[in-house]
Every structure is written in C-alpha cells, then in structure tokens.
Design a protein around this motif. Sequence first.
Motif, short mmCIF file in Angstrom:
data_model
loop_
_atom_site.label_atom_id
_atom_site.label_comp_id
_atom_site.label_asym_id
_atom_site.label_seq_id
_atom_site.Cartn_x
_atom_site.Cartn_y
_atom_site.Cartn_z
N ILE A 27 -52.99 36.98 -27.51
CA ILE A 27 -52.87 36.78 -25.99
C ILE A 27 -54.39 36.87 -25.37
O ILE A 27 -54.89 37.86 -25.70
N TRP B 218 -39.28 35.98 -26.46
CA TRP B 218 -39.51 35.77 -25.02
C TRP B 218 -39.69 37.16 -24.57
O TRP B 218 -40.37 37.34 -23.47
N GLU C 64 -41.65 39.59 -25.73
CA GLU C 64 -43.03 39.78 -25.76
C GLU C 64 -43.87 38.90 -24.59
O GLU C 64 -44.42 39.52 -24.05
N ARG C 65 -43.09 37.80 -24.45
CA ARG C 65 -43.90 37.05 -23.44
C ARG C 65 -43.73 37.65 -21.98
O ARG C 65 -44.56 37.81 -21.14
N GLU C 66 -42.45 38.24 -21.94
CA GLU C 66 -42.12 39.03 -20.45
C GLU C 66 -42.88 40.02 -20.30
O GLU C 66 -43.45 40.72 -19.22
N GLU D 205 -46.34 39.38 -19.30
CA GLU D 205 -46.48 39.25 -17.77
C GLU D 205 -46.33 40.49 -17.02
O GLU D 205 -46.82 40.48 -16.04
N ASN E 250 -48.48 32.48 -16.23
CA ASN E 250 -47.91 32.64 -17.53
C ASN E 250 -48.08 31.35 -18.38
O ASN E 250 -46.94 30.61 -18.46
N ILE F 166 -48.27 31.52 -21.80
CA ILE F 166 -48.20 32.03 -23.26
C ILE F 166 -46.88 31.26 -23.68
O ILE F 166 -45.85 31.04 -22.98
N LYS F 167 -47.23 30.64 -24.87
CA LYS F 167 -46.11 29.73 -25.68
C LYS F 167 -45.13 30.77 -26.53
O LYS F 167 -45.81 31.54 -27.12
N VAL F 168 -43.95 30.35 -26.54
CA VAL F 168 -43.19 31.14 -27.58
C VAL F 168 -42.93 30.23 -29.03
O VAL F 168 -42.49 29.07 -28.89
#
Length: 217
Positions: free
Chosen positions: A172, A190, A192-194, A197, A211, A213-215
């Motif tokens: 990241i 998702w 980890e992405r949240e 953010e 954001n 960031i790709k999942v």
Amino acid sequence: MKNDIQLQQDVMAELNWDPSISSSHVGVSTNDGVVTLTGHVCSYAEKWAAERAALRVAGVKALAIEMDVELPNSDRREDADISRSVAHLLQQMTEIPKEGIKVMVENGWVTLFGEVEWDYQRQIASRIVRHLLGVTGVSDNIAITPKLSMNDVKDGVENALRRRAIADIDSISVMIQGEDVILDGVVHSWSERELAEHAAWGMPGVHQVINKIKVSI
C-alpha cells in the motif's frame, strides 16, 4: 474464485442474516462479480444496511444500487419537519461544532453541508440522519477544514496502517495531492481496503481520500 451463481447466493445469504434488512423485498443479480441490488425497502437506513451487507461478501468487485425507498404512510413527514429534527439532533451532539453543519431537505432527501475538522464528526452527522424517520436519502457535502500539514497527514496515515497490522501494508502506498490522500496498491480483502481508507480518514485536515487500492481475490 466464485462464479456468479455462488456470489449471488452468498449475497442473498448475507442479506438474510442481517436482521435490519427485509431481504424478501431485495433482489440480487450478478454479472462477472458486479452485484446489482433491486427492489424496495421501507427506510433509508435499511437501504444503507443492504449496501453494506453486499459489500461484506468476498468476491464482490462492484455494487450497483437500483433499490427504492418506499416509506409507509405512517413514516412520511413534511420536509420542514425533517429539517427541524435534523437541526435539533445536530445541536445535541457534543462532538459536532454547533455552527459547523447546515441542512437542506427536499422530498425527504437530506443534504448536509458545512465544515468540520475531523472525518468522524462528518460520519456522526450522516449516521444520526440516516436513521431519522421520514428520510429517503442522505447526501454528505460536509468539507473537512485542514488543521495539519499534509506531511504530518502522510506520516500519520502510514503509522496508523502499521499499528493496525494490515497484512498487505508493504503493497500500500500513501501519496498526498493538495489536501487529498491517495491510496494505491493491492490487498487481498475488502476489509483490508476499508481499513486502509479508514486510517486515512482518521487524520484531521484530510479533505478527500482517493482509494485506488485493488482487491486481489
């Protein structure tokens, strides 16, 4: 990787599991990982809960919302009445500056605007309005007033990610553009992405989190 039928079944199961959602009124269709929710619900809070439930399901790449809020007659209120209620609630919240947020209501749809210092203050305002009787939707146009330098924000976000022990932290990247934080990289869920953010929004002075960031599922 889930196929569309498996993904549809999982989203429907998640909707059924959440007691705040009348899942019998919500339709679910899937196409190459994109989930579409259709039908109608009886409150904006229920619509929001359905959206969050769908996003919790692993394998969801994107979400399209085609649900309507159809208030029961007993829940319908005049816009002026809703506006007064929202203003009163905001005045009662000690976390929110008294003159920081203004309210506009049209056909039950509440628009919040103004300025606060922290993102959590903006989230509190949206949350209390979301559950108010008669509300059919919420638009959050509240701005964040910067109080820190962007270099401090960048350091703070990176330290927050380390404290939260995100498994994919090394993938990241955190960039600053003006008063915006840009997150990029790849994570494996998702959540980890949240979380990344949320860490970015946790810093004062951040106007927007972009954001990217790709999942990778």
